[in-house]
Design a protein around this motif. Structure first.
Motif, PDB file in Angstrom:
ATOM      1  N   TYR A  18       0.844  -1.202   0.000  1.00 18.42           N
ATOM      2  CA  TYR A  18       0.000   0.000   0.000  1.00 18.42           C
ATOM      3  C   TYR A  18       0.881   1.255   0.000  1.00 18.42           C
ATOM      4  CZ  TYR A  18      -3.275   3.450   1.877  1.00 18.42           C
ATOM      5  OH  TYR A  18      -4.025   4.569   2.085  1.00 18.42           O
ATOM      6  N   ASP A  19       1.850   1.314   0.897  1.00 16.77           N
ATOM      7  CA  ASP A  19       2.717   2.495   0.987  1.00 16.77           C
ATOM      8  C   ASP A  19       3.529   2.711  -0.288  1.00 16.77           C
ATOM      9  OD1 ASP A  19       1.820   3.149   3.526  1.00 16.77           O
ATOM     10  OD2 ASP A  19       3.467   2.114   4.544  1.00 16.77           O
ATOM     11  N   GLN A  20       3.988   1.633  -0.907  1.00 15.93           N
ATOM     12  CA  GLN A  20       4.745   1.765  -2.155  1.00 15.93           C
ATOM     13  C   GLN A  20       3.851   2.285  -3.287  1.00 15.93           C
ATOM     14  OE1 GLN A  20       6.368  -2.187  -2.567  1.00 15.93           O
ATOM     15  NE2 GLN A  20       8.224  -1.659  -1.421  1.00 15.93           N
ATOM     16  N   TYR A  21       2.605   1.839  -3.325  1.00 14.13           N
ATOM     17  CA  TYR A  21       1.669   2.352  -4.335  1.00 14.13           C
ATOM     18  C   TYR A  21       1.445   3.849  -4.138  1.00 14.13           C
ATOM     19  CZ  TYR A  21       0.097  -1.771  -6.904  1.00 14.13           C
ATOM     20  OH  TYR A  21       0.031  -2.846  -7.749  1.00 14.13           O
ATOM     21  N   ILE A  22       1.230   4.255  -2.906  1.00 10.27           N
ATOM     22  CA  ILE A  22       0.982   5.668  -2.627  1.00 10.27           C
ATOM     23  C   ILE A  22       2.208   6.513  -2.977  1.00 10.27           C
ATOM     24  CG2 ILE A  22       0.666   7.348  -0.770  1.00 10.27           C
ATOM     25  CD1 ILE A  22      -1.268   5.396   0.500  1.00 10.27           C
ATOM     26  N   GLN A  23       3.372   6.065  -2.588  1.00 15.37           N
ATOM     27  CA  GLN A  23       4.601   6.839  -2.834  1.00 15.37           C
ATOM     28  C   GLN A  23       4.910   6.923  -4.321  1.00 15.37           C
ATOM     29  OE1 GLN A  23       6.481   8.536  -0.689  1.00 15.37           O
ATOM     30  NE2 GLN A  23       8.065   9.105  -2.138  1.00 15.37           N
ATOM     31  N   GLY A  24       4.755   5.828  -5.041  1.00 16.75           N
ATOM     32  CA  GLY A  24       5.035   5.833  -6.475  1.00 16.75           C
ATOM     33  C   GLY A  24       6.382   6.464  -6.785  1.00 16.75           C
ATOM     34  N   LEU A  25       6.390   7.393  -7.717  1.00 17.66           N
ATOM     35  CA  LEU A  25       7.633   8.060  -8.133  1.00 17.66           C
ATOM     36  C   LEU A  25       7.776   9.450  -7.521  1.00 17.66           C
ATOM     37  CD1 LEU A  25       7.623   6.933 -11.853  1.00 17.66           C
ATOM     38  CD2 LEU A  25       9.167   6.152 -10.040  1.00 17.66           C
TER      39      LEU A  25
END
Length: 154
Positions: free
Chosen positions: A54-61
Protein backbone atom coordinates in the motif's frame (compact mmCIF):
# COMPACT_ATOMS: atom_id res chain seq x y z
CA UNK A 1 8.65 -13.23 -4.07
CA UNK A 2 5.78 -12.74 -6.49
CA UNK A 3 4.74 -9.08 -6.95
CA UNK A 4 1.51 -8.28 -5.17
CA UNK A 5 -1.61 -7.05 -6.86
CA UNK A 6 -3.72 -4.33 -5.30
CA UNK A 7 -7.37 -5.38 -5.00
CA UNK A 8 -10.83 -3.86 -4.67
CA UNK A 9 -11.48 -0.78 -2.59
CA UNK A 10 -7.85 -0.67 -1.48
CA UNK A 11 -7.06 0.38 -5.04
CA UNK A 12 -9.14 3.51 -4.79
CA UNK A 13 -7.75 4.38 -1.38
CA UNK A 14 -4.21 3.78 -2.53
CA UNK A 15 -4.35 5.98 -5.59
CA UNK A 16 -6.56 8.94 -4.81
CA UNK A 17 -4.66 11.91 -3.42
CA UNK A 18 -7.36 12.52 -0.84
CA UNK A 19 -6.49 9.17 0.71
CA UNK A 20 -2.84 10.07 1.29
CA UNK A 21 -2.00 10.23 4.96
CA UNK A 22 -0.44 13.41 6.37
CA UNK A 23 2.71 11.44 7.13
CA UNK A 24 2.96 10.25 3.53
CA UNK A 25 2.32 13.74 2.20
CA UNK A 26 5.07 15.19 4.38
CA UNK A 27 7.63 12.53 3.53
CA UNK A 28 10.36 14.05 1.38
CA UNK A 29 12.17 10.83 0.69
CA UNK A 30 11.96 9.07 -2.62
CA UNK A 31 11.57 5.33 -2.96
CA UNK A 32 13.78 3.36 -5.30
CA UNK A 33 12.46 -0.15 -5.86
CA UNK A 34 14.40 -2.95 -7.53
CA UNK A 35 13.56 -3.64 -11.14
CA UNK A 36 11.68 -6.93 -11.33
CA UNK A 37 10.23 -6.87 -14.83
CA UNK A 38 10.90 -5.70 -18.38
CA UNK A 39 8.72 -4.41 -21.13
CA UNK A 40 10.52 -5.15 -24.38
CA UNK A 41 9.65 -3.14 -27.47
CA UNK A 42 11.21 -2.96 -30.94
CA UNK A 43 13.63 -0.21 -29.82
CA UNK A 44 14.73 -1.84 -26.53
CA UNK A 45 13.63 -3.04 -23.12
CA UNK A 46 12.34 -0.88 -20.27
CA UNK A 47 13.30 -2.03 -16.77
CA UNK A 48 10.29 -1.79 -14.47
CA UNK A 49 10.01 -1.27 -10.74
CA UNK A 50 6.92 -2.88 -9.20
CA UNK A 51 5.30 -1.44 -6.08
CA UNK A 52 3.93 -4.22 -3.87
CA UNK A 53 2.62 -2.64 -0.70
CA UNK A 54 0.00 0.00 0.00
CA UNK A 55 2.72 2.50 0.99
CA UNK A 56 4.74 1.76 -2.16
CA UNK A 57 1.67 2.35 -4.33
CA UNK A 58 0.98 5.67 -2.63
CA UNK A 59 4.60 6.84 -2.83
CA UNK A 60 5.04 5.83 -6.47
CA UNK A 61 7.63 8.06 -8.13
CA UNK A 62 7.07 11.04 -5.84
CA UNK A 63 10.16 13.08 -4.96
CA UNK A 64 12.29 11.32 -7.56
CA UNK A 65 14.26 12.98 -10.32
CA UNK A 66 13.15 12.31 -13.88
CA UNK A 67 13.30 8.65 -14.85
CA UNK A 68 15.93 7.48 -17.27
CA UNK A 69 14.78 6.59 -20.77
CA UNK A 70 14.78 2.83 -20.09
CA UNK A 71 13.22 2.80 -16.62
CA UNK A 72 9.61 2.86 -15.45
CA UNK A 73 7.18 1.82 -12.73
CA UNK A 74 4.54 -0.85 -13.31
CA UNK A 75 1.35 -0.73 -11.24
CA UNK A 76 -0.57 -4.02 -11.38
CA UNK A 77 -4.16 -4.52 -10.23
CA UNK A 78 -6.06 -7.74 -9.50
CA UNK A 79 -8.83 -6.81 -11.91
CA UNK A 80 -9.74 -3.95 -14.23
CA UNK A 81 -10.74 -0.83 -12.29
CA UNK A 82 -11.22 2.82 -13.05
CA UNK A 83 -8.10 4.15 -11.32
CA UNK A 84 -6.98 7.68 -10.51
CA UNK A 85 -3.39 8.88 -10.34
CA UNK A 86 -1.96 12.31 -9.63
CA UNK A 87 1.36 14.02 -10.24
CA UNK A 88 1.98 15.31 -6.72
CA UNK A 89 5.71 15.99 -6.35
CA UNK A 90 6.54 13.85 -9.41
CA UNK A 91 8.75 14.66 -12.36
CA UNK A 92 6.93 14.96 -15.69
CA UNK A 93 5.71 11.54 -16.80
CA UNK A 94 3.85 9.59 -19.45
CA UNK A 95 1.13 7.31 -18.01
CA UNK A 96 0.32 4.24 -20.10
CA UNK A 97 -3.05 2.73 -19.19
CA UNK A 98 -3.34 -0.98 -20.06
CA UNK A 99 -6.10 -3.58 -20.07
CA UNK A 100 -5.76 -7.22 -21.05
CA UNK A 101 -2.31 -6.70 -22.57
CA UNK A 102 -3.22 -3.72 -24.77
CA UNK A 103 -2.68 0.00 -24.29
CA UNK A 104 -6.07 1.68 -23.93
CA UNK A 105 -4.76 5.22 -23.48
CA UNK A 106 -1.56 7.23 -23.12
CA UNK A 107 -1.55 10.43 -21.10
CA UNK A 108 1.68 12.04 -22.26
CA UNK A 109 3.97 14.73 -20.86
CA UNK A 110 2.01 15.19 -17.66
CA UNK A 111 3.46 18.09 -15.67
CA UNK A 112 4.28 17.86 -11.96
CA UNK A 113 1.88 19.15 -9.33
CA UNK A 114 3.70 20.93 -6.53
CA UNK A 115 0.75 21.90 -4.35
CA UNK A 116 -2.36 20.01 -3.28
CA UNK A 117 -5.01 19.55 -4.45
CA UNK A 118 -3.72 18.01 -7.67
CA UNK A 119 -5.74 17.08 -10.73
CA UNK A 120 -6.68 13.43 -10.96
CA UNK A 121 -5.50 11.51 -14.03
CA UNK A 122 -8.17 8.95 -14.92
CA UNK A 123 -8.20 6.65 -17.97
CA UNK A 124 -11.10 6.49 -20.41
CA UNK A 125 -11.99 2.97 -19.23
CA UNK A 126 -11.13 0.53 -16.44
CA UNK A 127 -7.56 -0.82 -16.57
CA UNK A 128 -5.61 -3.60 -14.90
CA UNK A 129 -2.14 -2.10 -15.31
CA UNK A 130 -0.48 1.31 -15.51
CA UNK A 131 3.10 1.98 -16.53
CA UNK A 132 4.78 5.28 -15.76
CA UNK A 133 7.62 6.37 -18.05
CA UNK A 134 9.81 9.41 -18.52
CA UNK A 135 7.82 12.22 -20.18
CA UNK A 136 7.89 11.87 -23.97
CA UNK A 137 9.02 8.22 -24.02
CA UNK A 138 5.67 6.80 -25.15
CA UNK A 139 5.79 8.85 -28.36
CA UNK A 140 9.51 8.18 -28.86
CA UNK A 141 8.89 4.43 -28.58
CA UNK A 142 5.72 4.44 -30.69
CA UNK A 143 3.46 3.45 -27.79
CA UNK A 144 -0.17 4.39 -28.46
CA UNK A 145 -3.70 3.11 -27.91
CA UNK A 146 -3.94 -0.40 -29.34
CA UNK A 147 -0.23 -1.18 -28.87
CA UNK A 148 0.52 -4.52 -27.22
CA UNK A 149 1.71 -4.15 -23.64
CA UNK A 150 2.94 -7.37 -22.10
CA UNK A 151 5.71 -6.74 -19.58
CA UNK A 152 7.48 -9.86 -18.30
CA UNK A 153 8.56 -10.56 -14.74
CA UNK A 154 12.29 -11.20 -14.36
Amino acid sequence: MKPALIKGSLLTAALLSIALSPAALNANTAQYLPTEAQWCLAKGCIDLEIPKTYDQYIQGLRNRPALGPWRGMWFRFASAKLVAFNMYECASLDLIFIRDGKVVEVKANLPPCLKLPCAQIIPIEPVDEVIELQAGRAAALGIKAGSPAIPKLD
